[in-house]
Design a protein around this motif. Structure first.
Motif, short mmCIF file in Angstrom:
data_model
loop_
_atom_site.label_atom_id
_atom_site.label_comp_id
_atom_site.label_asym_id
_atom_site.label_seq_id
_atom_site.Cartn_x
_atom_site.Cartn_y
_atom_site.Cartn_z
N PRO A 68 0.83 -1.21 0.00
CA PRO A 68 0.00 0.00 0.00
C PRO A 68 0.86 1.26 0.00
CG PRO A 68 0.05 -0.96 2.18
CD PRO A 68 0.75 -1.94 1.29
N PRO A 69 0.26 2.44 -0.24
CA PRO A 69 1.05 3.68 -0.38
C PRO A 69 2.00 3.93 0.77
CG PRO A 69 -1.20 4.06 -1.07
CD PRO A 69 -1.18 2.67 -0.49
N GLU A 70 1.63 3.56 1.99
CA GLU A 70 2.51 3.83 3.13
C GLU A 70 3.81 3.05 3.06
OE1 GLU A 70 -1.10 1.49 4.88
OE2 GLU A 70 -0.72 2.94 3.26
N ALA A 71 3.85 1.99 2.26
CA ALA A 71 5.08 1.21 2.12
C ALA A 71 6.17 2.04 1.45
CB ALA A 71 4.81 -0.06 1.32
N ARG A 72 5.78 3.06 0.70
CA ARG A 72 6.77 3.90 0.01
C ARG A 72 7.59 4.72 0.99
NH1 ARG A 72 2.34 6.21 -4.34
NH2 ARG A 72 1.80 4.20 -5.29
N GLN A 73 7.11 4.86 2.21
CA GLN A 73 7.81 5.65 3.21
C GLN A 73 8.82 4.81 4.01
OE1 GLN A 73 7.14 8.89 2.95
NE2 GLN A 73 5.67 8.26 1.39
N VAL A 74 8.82 3.49 3.80
CA VAL A 74 9.72 2.61 4.53
C VAL A 74 11.09 2.61 3.87
CG1 VAL A 74 10.08 0.25 5.35
CG2 VAL A 74 7.76 1.19 5.24
N THR A 75 12.13 2.50 4.66
CA THR A 75 13.50 2.50 4.16
C THR A 75 13.73 1.38 3.14
OG1 THR A 75 14.33 3.40 6.24
CG2 THR A 75 15.94 2.33 4.80
N SER A 76 14.29 1.73 1.98
CA SER A 76 14.62 0.75 0.97
C SER A 76 16.07 0.31 1.13
CB SER A 76 14.40 1.32 -0.44
OG SER A 76 14.80 0.38 -1.43
N VAL A 77 16.30 -0.98 1.00
CA VAL A 77 17.65 -1.52 1.16
C VAL A 77 18.14 -2.17 -0.13
CG1 VAL A 77 17.53 -1.79 3.66
CG2 VAL A 77 16.68 -3.64 2.18
N GLY A 78 17.76 -1.59 -1.26
CA GLY A 78 18.22 -2.11 -2.53
C GLY A 78 17.08 -2.63 -3.38
N SER A 79 17.37 -3.63 -4.18
CA SER A 79 16.37 -4.24 -5.05
C SER A 79 16.26 -5.71 -4.70
CB SER A 79 16.77 -4.09 -6.52
OG SER A 79 17.89 -4.91 -6.81
N HIS A 80 15.25 -6.36 -5.29
CA HIS A 80 15.09 -7.78 -4.99
C HIS A 80 16.25 -8.61 -5.54
CE1 HIS A 80 13.28 -7.82 -9.08
NE2 HIS A 80 13.72 -9.05 -9.12
N THR A 81 16.97 -8.06 -6.51
CA THR A 81 18.09 -8.80 -7.09
C THR A 81 19.42 -8.50 -6.41
OG1 THR A 81 18.43 -7.07 -8.76
CG2 THR A 81 17.01 -8.92 -9.36
N ARG A 82 19.49 -7.44 -5.61
CA ARG A 82 20.72 -7.13 -4.89
C ARG A 82 20.40 -6.27 -3.67
NH1 ARG A 82 24.85 -9.85 -3.94
NH2 ARG A 82 24.47 -10.61 -6.05
N VAL A 83 20.47 -6.89 -2.51
CA VAL A 83 20.16 -6.21 -1.26
C VAL A 83 21.45 -5.67 -0.64
CG1 VAL A 83 19.25 -6.53 1.08
CG2 VAL A 83 18.18 -7.71 -0.85
N ASP A 84 21.37 -4.47 -0.10
CA ASP A 84 22.48 -3.89 0.65
C ASP A 84 22.44 -4.51 2.05
OD1 ASP A 84 24.15 -2.34 2.27
OD2 ASP A 84 23.71 -0.49 1.20
N LEU A 85 23.25 -5.53 2.26
CA LEU A 85 23.18 -6.29 3.50
C LEU A 85 23.51 -5.45 4.73
CD1 LEU A 85 24.74 -9.73 2.49
CD2 LEU A 85 22.33 -9.16 2.81
N GLU A 86 24.48 -4.56 4.61
CA GLU A 86 24.83 -3.74 5.77
C GLU A 86 23.68 -2.81 6.14
OE1 GLU A 86 28.53 -0.98 7.36
OE2 GLU A 86 28.81 -2.55 5.86
N ALA A 87 23.04 -2.22 5.12
CA ALA A 87 21.90 -1.35 5.39
C ALA A 87 20.75 -2.15 6.00
CB ALA A 87 21.44 -0.68 4.09
N LEU A 88 20.55 -3.35 5.49
CA LEU A 88 19.49 -4.20 6.02
C LEU A 88 19.71 -4.52 7.49
CD1 LEU A 88 17.03 -6.13 5.75
CD2 LEU A 88 18.64 -7.88 4.98
N VAL A 89 20.88 -5.01 7.81
CA VAL A 89 21.16 -5.45 9.17
C VAL A 89 21.20 -4.28 10.15
CG1 VAL A 89 22.83 -6.66 10.63
CG2 VAL A 89 22.32 -7.52 8.34
N SER A 90 21.59 -3.10 9.68
CA SER A 90 21.62 -1.93 10.55
C SER A 90 20.22 -1.58 11.06
CB SER A 90 22.21 -0.72 9.83
OG SER A 90 21.32 -0.22 8.84
#
Length: 289
Positions: A68-90
């Motif tokens: 839903p639209p509110e999901a756009r406000q959540v922090t993005s940690v990359g794409s489904h094909t390449r996740v920024d692991l450090e950003a994710l774990v932080s």
């Protein structure tokens, strides 16, 4: 740096309110308590977690998580094909929702090895959309809302199936991509929706879930209806491509239809809306005989 961030994850004693669910790799995933910080690594996973009543617990998403639209406000940690692991774990997730065929396996394995539970999903049938919502709700402790959404989705799809159970068959080509040209077989979720609407998937018997084809194969199959989807919401130009073949039955009868891909290509509750649209399009094709 990554190791330091991870050092405290997974700690804690077992609690009475632990939650377990079987994921789509047939593994039992158990949490000591309902998840409170969830990372979703595909747009579909994001939408499913919100549908399960746990949207307020989502702390990380990936690109194109726009519903839903509110999901756009959540922090993005990359794409489904390449996740920024450090950003994710932080962001200290206590549950990651992974996409079996969409996320890099090595990244999901790394996340698990570092102590963060991963729940793998891959809904491939209408009913599995509902069961995925129920399982996610179980892990998040939001069963009341998630189970209601799942039940409403099941009832809606059952009603649609009843409505079109006796519909005359329509030979249908569903175009899932343009370059390369791709369709779906009968094992695919979209193939199931085509059948529900009384359609006959002209490439349904091919062995690959998402087979690559060419114009000549479409011309030989001569579908009565061509339905286009795609990645974005404005792919109607895919349909103009087929107008160069006036001998195609779908072209001759103007049965070139577009269904917003987010409504039919994501295995989420909005599949009900997309299925209704597809069924209506095939009913239009029946009326043009």
């Amino acid at each position: 740096m990554l190791a330091l961030v991870l050092s405290g994850l997974g700690a804690g004693e077992a609690r009475a309110d632990s939650r377990c669910a079987i994921d789509d790799r047939d593994r039992e995933v158990c949490l000591e308590a309902p998840a409170t910080r969830i990372a979703t690594l595909s747009p579909g996973a994001t939408e499913l977690v919100y549908a399960a009543g746990a949207g307020g617990k989502v702390v990380a998403v990936v690109a194109y998580s726009d519903y839903p639209p509110e999901a756009r406000q959540v922090t993005s940690v990359g794409s489904h094909t390449r996740v920024d692991l450090e950003a994710l774990v932080s962001l200290q997730p206590d549950l990651v929702i992974g996409w079996i065929t969409g996320n890099p396996a090595e990244q999901l394995e790394t996340i698990e090895a570092l102590g963060v539970p991963v729940f793998y999903i891959e809904p491939r049938s209408i009913d599995s959309v509902a069961t995925t919502i129920e399982r996610l709700a179980r892990l998040a402790g939001s069963e009341a809302e998630g189970n209601d959404v799942a039940a409403e989705f099941r009832a809606g799809m059952d009603a649609l199936a009843d409505e079109y159970a006796a519909a005359e068959p329509v030979a249908t080509f569903y175009q899932v991509w343009d370059e390369p040209l791709m369709s779906v077989n009968d094992e695919h979720l979209i193939g199931e929706v085509v059948r529900l609407c009384g359609g006959v998937n002209v490439f349904g018997e091919l062995s690959r879930l998402v087979p690559r084809i060419d114009d000549e194969a479409v011309l030989a199959a001569d579908p009565e209806a061509i339905v286009a989807g795609g990645m974005g919401e404005e792919n109607r130009h895919w349909l103009t491509h087929w107008q160069q073949y006036p001998g195609l039955t779908a072209v001759a009868r103007d049965n070139l239809f577009f269904v917003p891909p987010s409504l039919i290509q994501r295995p989420t509750p909005r599949l009900l809306e997309g299925s209704r649209i597809l069924c209506e399009k095939l009913e239009v094709a029946r009326g043009r005989r």
